[in-house]
Design a protein around this motif. Sequence first.
Motif, PDB file in Angstrom:
ATOM      1  N   GLU A 125       7.646  -7.739   4.340  1.00 45.11           N
ATOM      2  CA  GLU A 125       8.260  -8.241   5.574  1.00 45.11           C
ATOM      3  C   GLU A 125       9.069  -9.512   5.312  1.00 45.11           C
ATOM      4  O   GLU A 125      10.146  -9.700   5.877  1.00 45.11           O
ATOM      5  CB  GLU A 125       7.167  -8.502   6.625  1.00 45.11           C
ATOM      6  CG  GLU A 125       6.588  -7.214   7.181  1.00 45.11           C
ATOM      7  CD  GLU A 125       5.229  -7.411   7.848  1.00 45.11           C
ATOM      8  OE1 GLU A 125       4.800  -6.494   8.555  1.00 45.11           O
ATOM      9  OE2 GLU A 125       4.595  -8.464   7.644  1.00 45.11           O
ATOM     10  N   PRO A 130       7.701  -8.169  15.267  1.00 39.65           N
ATOM     11  CA  PRO A 130       7.437  -7.514  13.983  1.00 39.65           C
ATOM     12  C   PRO A 130       8.709  -6.843  13.472  1.00 39.65           C
ATOM     13  O   PRO A 130       9.475  -6.262  14.233  1.00 39.65           O
ATOM     14  CB  PRO A 130       6.378  -6.465  14.333  1.00 39.65           C
ATOM     15  CG  PRO A 130       5.734  -6.977  15.567  1.00 39.65           C
ATOM     16  CD  PRO A 130       6.765  -7.757  16.303  1.00 39.65           C
ATOM     17  N   VAL A 131       8.900  -6.976  12.190  1.00 35.33           N
ATOM     18  CA  VAL A 131      10.111  -6.437  11.594  1.00 35.33           C
ATOM     19  C   VAL A 131       9.957  -4.929  11.425  1.00 35.33           C
ATOM     20  O   VAL A 131       8.947  -4.461  10.926  1.00 35.33           O
ATOM     21  CB  VAL A 131      10.353  -7.096  10.223  1.00 35.33           C
ATOM     22  CG1 VAL A 131      11.685  -6.655   9.676  1.00 35.33           C
ATOM     23  CG2 VAL A 131      10.290  -8.594  10.357  1.00 35.33           C
ATOM     24  N   ASP A 132      10.967  -4.205  11.851  1.00 35.89           N
ATOM     25  CA  ASP A 132      10.922  -2.756  11.674  1.00 35.89           C
ATOM     26  C   ASP A 132      11.414  -2.441  10.267  1.00 35.89           C
ATOM     27  O   ASP A 132      12.593  -2.242  10.026  1.00 35.89           O
ATOM     28  CB  ASP A 132      11.799  -2.082  12.722  1.00 35.89           C
ATOM     29  CG  ASP A 132      11.657  -0.575  12.661  1.00 35.89           C
ATOM     30  OD1 ASP A 132      12.111   0.081  13.611  1.00 35.89           O
ATOM     31  OD2 ASP A 132      11.108  -0.064  11.679  1.00 35.89           O
ATOM     32  N   LEU A 133      10.470  -2.434   9.385  1.00 41.47           N
ATOM     33  CA  LEU A 133      10.816  -2.332   7.966  1.00 41.47           C
ATOM     34  C   LEU A 133      11.582  -1.074   7.649  1.00 41.47           C
ATOM     35  O   LEU A 133      12.626  -1.107   7.004  1.00 41.47           O
ATOM     36  CB  LEU A 133       9.530  -2.352   7.126  1.00 41.47           C
ATOM     37  CG  LEU A 133       8.895  -3.715   6.921  1.00 41.47           C
ATOM     38  CD1 LEU A 133       7.577  -3.545   6.199  1.00 41.47           C
ATOM     39  CD2 LEU A 133       9.828  -4.591   6.123  1.00 41.47           C
ATOM     40  N   THR A 141      -1.403  -9.649   3.230  1.00 43.70           N
ATOM     41  CA  THR A 141      -0.611 -10.521   4.099  1.00 43.70           C
ATOM     42  C   THR A 141      -0.866 -11.978   3.743  1.00 43.70           C
ATOM     43  O   THR A 141      -1.844 -12.302   3.067  1.00 43.70           O
ATOM     44  CB  THR A 141      -0.947 -10.301   5.588  1.00 43.70           C
ATOM     45  OG1 THR A 141      -2.303 -10.653   5.810  1.00 43.70           O
ATOM     46  CG2 THR A 141      -0.721  -8.852   5.986  1.00 43.70           C
ATOM     47  N   SER A 156      12.194  -8.425   3.738  1.00 46.91           N
ATOM     48  CA  SER A 156      13.092  -7.787   4.694  1.00 46.91           C
ATOM     49  C   SER A 156      13.879  -8.830   5.483  1.00 46.91           C
ATOM     50  O   SER A 156      15.068  -8.676   5.722  1.00 46.91           O
ATOM     51  CB  SER A 156      12.271  -6.909   5.635  1.00 46.91           C
ATOM     52  OG  SER A 156      13.042  -6.543   6.741  1.00 46.91           O
ATOM     53  N   VAL A 171       1.854 -12.168   7.532  1.00 44.69           N
ATOM     54  CA  VAL A 171       3.071 -11.429   7.203  1.00 44.69           C
ATOM     55  C   VAL A 171       2.993 -10.965   5.746  1.00 44.69           C
ATOM     56  O   VAL A 171       2.479 -11.673   4.888  1.00 44.69           O
ATOM     57  CB  VAL A 171       4.308 -12.320   7.470  1.00 44.69           C
ATOM     58  CG1 VAL A 171       4.293 -13.544   6.587  1.00 44.69           C
ATOM     59  CG2 VAL A 171       5.593 -11.556   7.326  1.00 44.69           C
ATOM     60  N   SER A 172       3.450  -9.746   5.517  1.00 49.35           N
ATOM     61  CA  SER A 172       3.357  -9.200   4.163  1.00 49.35           C
ATOM     62  C   SER A 172       4.591  -9.589   3.359  1.00 49.35           C
ATOM     63  O   SER A 172       5.615 -10.004   3.908  1.00 49.35           O
ATOM     64  CB  SER A 172       3.233  -7.679   4.204  1.00 49.35           C
ATOM     65  OG  SER A 172       4.470  -7.117   4.572  1.00 49.35           O
ATOM     66  N   ASP A 178      15.099  -1.113   9.005  1.00 49.21           N
ATOM     67  CA  ASP A 178      15.938  -2.055   8.284  1.00 49.21           C
ATOM     68  C   ASP A 178      16.330  -1.520   6.920  1.00 49.21           C
ATOM     69  O   ASP A 178      17.454  -1.691   6.471  1.00 49.21           O
ATOM     70  CB  ASP A 178      15.209  -3.391   8.124  1.00 49.21           C
ATOM     71  CG  ASP A 178      15.279  -4.192   9.413  1.00 49.21           C
ATOM     72  OD1 ASP A 178      16.156  -3.897  10.231  1.00 49.21           O
ATOM     73  OD2 ASP A 178      14.456  -5.090   9.576  1.00 49.21           O
ATOM     74  N   HIS A 193       5.615 -16.200  11.359  1.00 45.45           N
ATOM     75  CA  HIS A 193       5.273 -14.787  11.535  1.00 45.45           C
ATOM     76  C   HIS A 193       3.841 -14.446  11.182  1.00 45.45           C
ATOM     77  O   HIS A 193       3.451 -13.300  11.304  1.00 45.45           O
ATOM     78  CB  HIS A 193       6.176 -13.901  10.669  1.00 45.45           C
ATOM     79  CG  HIS A 193       7.604 -13.888  11.099  1.00 45.45           C
ATOM     80  ND1 HIS A 193       8.474 -14.892  10.758  1.00 45.45           N
ATOM     81  CD2 HIS A 193       8.317 -13.020  11.854  1.00 45.45           C
ATOM     82  CE1 HIS A 193       9.667 -14.630  11.274  1.00 45.45           C
ATOM     83  NE2 HIS A 193       9.601 -13.497  11.944  1.00 45.45           N
TER      84      HIS A 193
END
Lengths: 209, 209, 256
Positions: free
Chosen positions: B111, B181-184, B148, B114, B107-108, B187, B104
Amino acid sequence: MTEMMIPDPTQDDTRAVEATLFAATEPLSVQDIAAYVGPDVDIKAALQSLAALYANRGINLVDRGGKWHFQTAGDLAHILRREREESRKLSRAGIETLAIIAYHEPVSRAEIESIRGVQISKGTLDVLMEAGWVRPAGRRETPGRPLTFATTPAFLAHFGLENRRDLPGIDDLRAAGLLDPVDLAFDALDLQGGDDQDTPDLESDDESA
Amino acid sequence: MTEMMIPDPTQDDTRAVEATLFAATEPLSVQDIAAYVGPDVDIKAALQSLAALYANRGINLVDRGGKWHFQTAGDLAHILRREREESRKLSRAGIETLAIIAYHEPVSRAEIESIRGVQISKGTLDVLMEAGWVRPAGRRETPGRPLTFATTPAFLAHFGLENRRDLPGIDDLRAAGLLDPVDLAFDALDLQGGDDQDTPDLESDDESA
Amino acid sequence: MSGEQLVLDSFEAPSPVEDDRLTVDLGSWEGPLDLLLTLARTQKVDLREMSILALVDQYLAYINDARTLKLEIAADYLVMAAWLAYLKSGLLLPKDPEIEPSPEELALRLQLRLERLNAMREAGARLMARDRLGRDVFARGAPEGLRVVRKAKWDSGLFDLIQAYGHIKARAEPPLHIVHQRNVLTLEEAIDRVSRLVGSMVEWTVIHRFLPESDDPQFRKSALASSFVATLELARQGKVALRQDDAFAPLYVRAA
């Protein structure tokens, strides 16, 4: 091809010996290698085969008293040392000292200082010797037996001189205006605005300028 | 013979590149090599030639993210695998975190958490950074400016990847939308039912569990 | 890394059991999502085809078992249980279009999350199984190393050198001042000339009459100056008399 003259070990055996020697942190004897590749491998044959294979390559397999290791080919040693050149100008003290040595060689440190009218710091002569332009030129047979200095062939090469007689004489310098006190005054003015703190009136010259 | 299909650099150039890579203590880029062998050598051609030459040998020349090094052939692992136990065994959390960063990046931390559904304990990222596989990769210009993380060339080298596109299955995962990208925020809603924290209510994921 | 027991080699463990129940040991899970993923795997179908309802039941049963054993259950497992119960009821009850997002969407998102975690877990395992440098493949054991030798490249040229020497010489030599030969009337000449011309002249005569003819203005100035000094000297000796009527007025000379 020398490979043809020696017993040809199997490709896999040779590869195993090759990898073992490559990964080893120190030269390995045949027994050492056997501990890795097993007893069924004809290690000597593999070593012969590898040594021949690498003979003309950038790395060679060498036998040092029964212990084998890879090393980079001797003729490439100069490549593995990267010289990073850093462009620098000699300090004023440096260039003046060099000029005095060139015009007066062999000349002692005390004489240089007498001509310059200022002391020279230890670093000045070191820099000139490190640059390869100045060498110690024996001791003078006078009281104190002072060490004298002279220029080197590298000095002539760097400054584009055939020999020291090519240096312009005092009359040439005067004709070129290089002995004109007015020039000197102008230079002094220039220097005040510049970065060179090594002005002639100091007790000792400061190489850090 | 693959060597026939690529431009053939001179023998000396190839040897020079070969020796440089052999002597180096770490992988070298083309620029790194140029600093040693000089600007006139077609290093890329030499690398191609060497890689082909060594392809079936006990040692191989490999490209890891634009940095080249020699290493022993993978199929000889059984001979060379060191007896000593692996000094660094990654925890499950560490492995998952590393995989998430690699697939990814950048990435933070939020994330990563998550995706894993748990907070990262303090040591996990430290261990990955200490191993030299993960580096901070700047802050994201979003609220909170989170730091990140991304992988390093050493990560590629360690896991035998030429570049990130070599990551196992990355194309399939991307095609399946699993690397989007993860929809933080969403989620978080899912898990919390409106609670304001972005991860389930944990003290931390206790890796000693 | 103290105390981390879940290491690479035990990565596949805990393996899914045949039964759709798992041995109750909450300590094995890294949070509810991890537990859910393991339960989902017991369904032995692709995660995309798994039954969310069945998964919810598995999870709730698991938590119930743990409760009957009076195990301490971390709050997040209970939060997940509550959320899953809510999801289940949403999925079973008649649709309420007011509720946003819909239970179906929530279920889909849960499934996607599990897929995602599963993908990363498998990716991690595949990474770890690769030929790893220092474990399966090895760099050269004893590289000679490459060295960088810093070398100064001196910029100074011959001109710098001789200029420097010129400066030294200029500093060291005593300054020699050479005055150019200039066309002047010396004082001696002026005295000689004035005393000769004034003779026994009894008329007051302006001093300019005593000056030699010249086109050179420098010389004329010099002649005037030296002739003036000459008249002063001759006046001191009592040989001439001087008269000036006013400041800057013409100066007159006659024999004394």
